[in-house]
Scaffold this motif. Structure first.
Motif, PDB file in Angstrom:
ATOM      1  N   GLU A   1      84.024  -3.586  24.726  1.00  0.00           N
ATOM      2  CA  GLU A   1      83.739  -4.858  24.650  1.00  0.00           C
ATOM      3  C   GLU A   1      84.193  -5.893  25.864  1.00  0.00           C
ATOM      4  O   GLU A   1      83.625  -6.723  26.092  1.00  0.00           O
ATOM      5  N   LEU A   2      85.327  -5.513  26.386  1.00  0.00           N
ATOM      6  CA  LEU A   2      85.940  -6.181  27.495  1.00  0.00           C
ATOM      7  C   LEU A   2      84.618  -6.309  28.523  1.00  0.00           C
ATOM      8  O   LEU A   2      84.507  -7.227  29.162  1.00  0.00           O
TER       9      LEU A   2
ATOM     10  N   GLN B   1      84.418 -11.140  39.006  1.00  0.00           N
ATOM     11  CA  GLN B   1      85.057 -11.598  37.708  1.00  0.00           C
ATOM     12  C   GLN B   1      86.401 -10.172  37.716  1.00  0.00           C
ATOM     13  O   GLN B   1      85.802  -9.018  37.986  1.00  0.00           O
TER      14      GLN B   1
ATOM     15  N   ASN C   1      82.267  -6.852  38.894  1.00  0.00           N
ATOM     16  CA  ASN C   1      83.069  -7.099  37.821  1.00  0.00           C
ATOM     17  C   ASN C   1      84.277  -5.806  37.907  1.00  0.00           C
ATOM     18  O   ASN C   1      83.796  -4.842  37.881  1.00  0.00           O
TER      19      ASN C   1
ATOM     20  N   ASP D   1      81.479  -5.694  28.528  1.00  0.00           N
ATOM     21  CA  ASP D   1      80.434  -6.485  28.072  1.00  0.00           C
ATOM     22  C   ASP D   1      80.697  -8.121  28.334  1.00  0.00           C
ATOM     23  O   ASP D   1      79.803  -8.775  28.692  1.00  0.00           O
ATOM     24  N   ARG D   2      81.981  -8.474  28.034  1.00  0.00           N
ATOM     25  CA  ARG D   2      82.249  -9.882  28.190  1.00  0.00           C
ATOM     26  C   ARG D   2      82.320 -10.284  29.514  1.00  0.00           C
ATOM     27  O   ARG D   2      81.910 -11.141  29.735  1.00  0.00           O
TER      28      ARG D   2
ATOM     29  N   GLN E   1      78.879 -10.730  30.539  1.00  0.00           N
ATOM     30  CA  GLN E   1      78.460 -11.888  30.056  1.00  0.00           C
ATOM     31  C   GLN E   1      78.729 -12.959  30.852  1.00  0.00           C
ATOM     32  O   GLN E   1      78.014 -13.992  31.141  1.00  0.00           O
ATOM     33  N   VAL E   2      80.038 -13.142  31.127  1.00  0.00           N
ATOM     34  CA  VAL E   2      80.797 -14.164  31.984  1.00  0.00           C
ATOM     35  C   VAL E   2      80.200 -14.302  33.404  1.00  0.00           C
ATOM     36  O   VAL E   2      79.852 -15.471  33.833  1.00  0.00           O
TER      37      VAL E   2
END
Ligand code: ZN
Length: 241
Positions: free
Chosen positions: A229-230, A134, A103, A232-233, A236-237
């Protein structure tokens, strides 16, 4: 996990905890008479390091140079082409991917249009070419402006003005050398301008006089939260895929 300070075994062990890396991008660019040339790099690195204190996150060494257009003629600006910038981003991601990173967050402190577009183009190419990663491309300045909208008093503040001066007053007060007058560039629309200083003599876009260290501290906190937050997102994706 600051890659530049880690040993090989620490890097390898770190991959067991997380496969997300944030790559700060900056610029060496005039920021008025009062802010350091590395302002953009400093801001991106500051929030990256703070986000890494909140959650496991690799922080890559920053890319100090960026593509600067409107400040290209101002003394101290060192601009690289978007071709060079794109190669750097792509090469860094490919190398880190070969070590297992999955990521990627490109966080740019410099908000130049061509510069940001170049990073976005590479981001799109990377997700097209590699199905196992990602990628996020984020402009740090935009996060600061959006998150700090209730704090900032200057409409249209953009470069070396209220936001950036507040940030550096908070994080590196010893690097702030007084202030600069409020200014807004007056470039003729659409025209390629040879002598850019003629239309933007002071190199400020906004009002540094409205800056305070307290505003800078608050904006920085809000940007760090957004970055966490980003990250984490993204993870998650990645998990969902
Ligand atoms: Zn800047």
């Amino acid at each position: 996990m600051i890659i530049a300070e880690m040993t090989m075994p620490e890097f390898e062990a770190g991959l067991e905890k997380c496969r997300t890396v944030l790559i700060p991008f900056g610029s060496v660019e005039e920021h008025g008479n009062h802010l350091p040339l590395s302002t953009d790099t400093i801001q991106a690195c500051d929030v990256a390091l703070k986000a890494a204190r909140v959650r496991p996150l690799f922080i890559a060494p920053p890319v100090h140079y960026g593509n600067c257009r409107s400040t290209a003629c101002h003394p101290g600006t060192i601009s690289i082409t978007t071709t060079t910038l794109k190669s750097l981003f792509r090469d860094i991601v490919c190398s880190l991917r070969s070590h297992g990173m999955r990521n990627f967050i490109a966080l740019t402190g410099h908000a130049g249009g061509a510069h940001c577009m170049a990073l976005q183009e590479v981001g799109e190419e990377l997700v097209r070419d590699y199905a196992d990663i990602q990628v996020a491309v984020v402009t740090e300045y935009e996060l600061a402006r959006n998150e700090g909208r209730s704090i900032i008093e200057t409409p249209g503040d953009a470069h070396a003005g209220e936001i950036e001066t507040s940030r550096i007053m908070h994080s590196h007060p010893h690097l702030v050398k007084g202030s600069s007058p409020e200014e807004y560039p007056a470039f003729p629309v659409g025209m390629m301008v040879r002598d850019k200083r003629r239309y933007w003599p002071g190199g400020v876009w906004g009002n540094p006089a409205k800056a305070t260290a307290a505003k800078g501290a608050r904006i920085e906190e809000l940007v760090v939260l957004k970055l966490v937050e980003l990250a984490d997102r993204l993870e998650q994706v990645a998990d969902e895929q």
